[in-house]
Design a protein around this motif. Structure first.
Motif, short mmCIF file in Angstrom:
data_model
loop_
_atom_site.label_atom_id
_atom_site.label_comp_id
_atom_site.label_asym_id
_atom_site.label_seq_id
_atom_site.Cartn_x
_atom_site.Cartn_y
_atom_site.Cartn_z
N ALA A 113 9.55 60.06 -59.04
CA ALA A 113 10.87 60.16 -59.68
C ALA A 113 11.09 61.58 -60.22
N HIS A 114 10.05 62.18 -60.77
CA HIS A 114 10.14 63.57 -61.23
C HIS A 114 10.51 64.48 -60.06
N ASP A 115 9.81 64.32 -58.94
CA ASP A 115 10.06 65.15 -57.76
C ASP A 115 11.48 64.96 -57.24
N GLU A 116 12.04 63.76 -57.45
CA GLU A 116 13.39 63.45 -56.98
C GLU A 116 14.46 63.75 -58.03
N GLY A 117 14.04 64.19 -59.22
CA GLY A 117 14.98 64.58 -60.26
C GLY A 117 15.57 63.46 -61.09
N CYS A 118 14.88 62.32 -61.15
CA CYS A 118 15.43 61.21 -61.95
C CYS A 118 14.36 60.48 -62.76
N ALA A 119 13.36 61.21 -63.23
CA ALA A 119 12.31 60.58 -64.04
C ALA A 119 12.85 60.20 -65.41
N PRO A 120 12.38 59.09 -65.95
CA PRO A 120 12.78 58.67 -67.30
C PRO A 120 11.99 59.43 -68.36
N VAL B 8 -0.51 62.87 -62.84
CA VAL B 8 0.60 63.67 -63.34
C VAL B 8 0.06 64.68 -64.36
N SER B 9 0.47 65.93 -64.23
CA SER B 9 -0.03 66.94 -65.17
C SER B 9 0.62 66.76 -66.54
N ILE B 10 -0.08 67.21 -67.57
CA ILE B 10 0.46 67.13 -68.93
C ILE B 10 1.72 67.98 -69.04
N ASP B 11 1.80 69.07 -68.29
CA ASP B 11 3.00 69.92 -68.35
C ASP B 11 4.23 69.17 -67.86
N ILE B 12 4.08 68.38 -66.80
CA ILE B 12 5.21 67.57 -66.31
C ILE B 12 5.55 66.50 -67.34
N LEU B 13 4.54 65.80 -67.85
CA LEU B 13 4.80 64.74 -68.84
C LEU B 13 5.52 65.29 -70.07
N ARG B 14 5.12 66.45 -70.53
CA ARG B 14 5.74 67.05 -71.73
C ARG B 14 7.24 67.33 -71.53
N GLN B 15 7.66 67.56 -70.29
CA GLN B 15 9.09 67.81 -70.01
C GLN B 15 9.94 66.60 -70.34
N TYR B 16 9.32 65.41 -70.37
CA TYR B 16 10.06 64.16 -70.57
C TYR B 16 9.72 63.47 -71.89
N ASP B 17 9.09 64.18 -72.80
CA ASP B 17 8.64 63.61 -74.07
C ASP B 17 9.84 63.09 -74.87
N VAL B 18 9.87 61.79 -75.08
CA VAL B 18 10.97 61.14 -75.79
C VAL B 18 11.05 61.63 -77.24
N GLU C 232 19.76 55.38 -64.59
CA GLU C 232 19.50 56.20 -63.40
C GLU C 232 18.14 55.88 -62.79
N PHE C 233 17.09 55.79 -63.63
CA PHE C 233 15.77 55.50 -63.09
C PHE C 233 15.71 54.08 -62.52
N LEU C 234 16.31 53.12 -63.20
CA LEU C 234 16.29 51.74 -62.69
C LEU C 234 16.98 51.65 -61.33
N ALA C 235 18.08 52.38 -61.15
CA ALA C 235 18.76 52.40 -59.85
C ALA C 235 17.89 53.08 -58.80
N TYR C 236 17.23 54.16 -59.18
CA TYR C 236 16.33 54.86 -58.27
C TYR C 236 15.18 53.96 -57.85
N SER C 237 14.56 53.29 -58.81
CA SER C 237 13.43 52.42 -58.52
C SER C 237 13.83 51.31 -57.55
N LYS C 238 15.00 50.73 -57.76
CA LYS C 238 15.49 49.69 -56.86
C LYS C 238 15.72 50.27 -55.46
N TYR C 239 16.27 51.48 -55.40
CA TYR C 239 16.55 52.14 -54.14
C TYR C 239 15.27 52.37 -53.33
N VAL C 240 14.17 52.71 -54.01
CA VAL C 240 12.91 52.96 -53.30
C VAL C 240 12.06 51.69 -53.15
#
Length: 124
Positions: free
Chosen positions: A90-97, A112-122, A50-58
Motif C-alpha cells: 500500500a505504501h508503494d502504491e501511495g495509499c498506506a494507512p 518494512v523499514s522504520i523510516d517508512i513506518l515513521r512516515q505514517y505515525d498516527v 482509501e486503504f479499505l477500498a485499495y485492500s478490496k481492490y487487491v
C-alpha cells in the motif's frame, strides 16, 4: 503456538492495537506474532476509506462482515493488525494507512523499514 516476545518497533513493550474490533493473529487485541503467522500480521494500522477500498481492490475485502470467522468488517478509524507486506504494498502504491508505532510489532521491521513506518505515525 508460542508468541514471540511482545516488543514494538520503538524497542518498548507492545501496546494494544484494537479490542473493538478484536484484532491480531492471536485475536488478543495486539499485533503479536509467532512462527506460524506466515502473513506477519504485525503492523497496527488505522483504517481509512482509501486503504479499505485499495485492500478490496487487491483481493482482501476487509469491510464485509464474515460472522463465520468472527470478523465484524472494518470501517475507517478502526485499528487492525495488517500483514507487513500488505502495508508495504500500500505504501508503494501511495495509499498506506496511518500506523501506531507503539502497537506495531518489532517483527514488522523484517519487511518494512522504520523510516517508512515513521512516515505514517498516527502520533506524529
Amino acid at each position: 503456538m508460542e508468541k514471540d516476545p511482545s516488543f514494538n518497533v520503538l524497542g518498548s513493550s507492545l501496546s494494544p492495537c484494537s479490542t473493538a474490533p478484536m484484532t491480531g493473529f492471536f485475536r488478543n487485541g495486539a499485533c503479536d506474532t509467532c512462527a506460524q503467522d506466515s502473513g506477519s500480521h504485525t503492523v497496527c494500522a488505522v483504517m481509512t476509506a482509501e486503504f479499505l477500498a485499495y485492500s478490496k481492490y487487491v483481493g482482501n475485502d476487509l469491510t464485509t462482515p464474515r460472522p463465520e470467522f468472527g470478523f465484524p468488517g472494518l470501517k475507517p478509524g478502526d485499528g487492525w493488525c495488517l500483514c507487513a507486506s500488505r502495508f508495504l504494498q500500500a505504501h508503494d502504491e501511495g495509499c498506506a494507512p496511518l500506523v501506531s508505532l507503539h502497537s506495531t510489532h518489532v517483527k514488522a521491521l523484517e519487511i518494512v523499514s522504520i523510516d517508512i513506518l515513521r512516515q505514517y505515525d498516527v502520533e506524529a
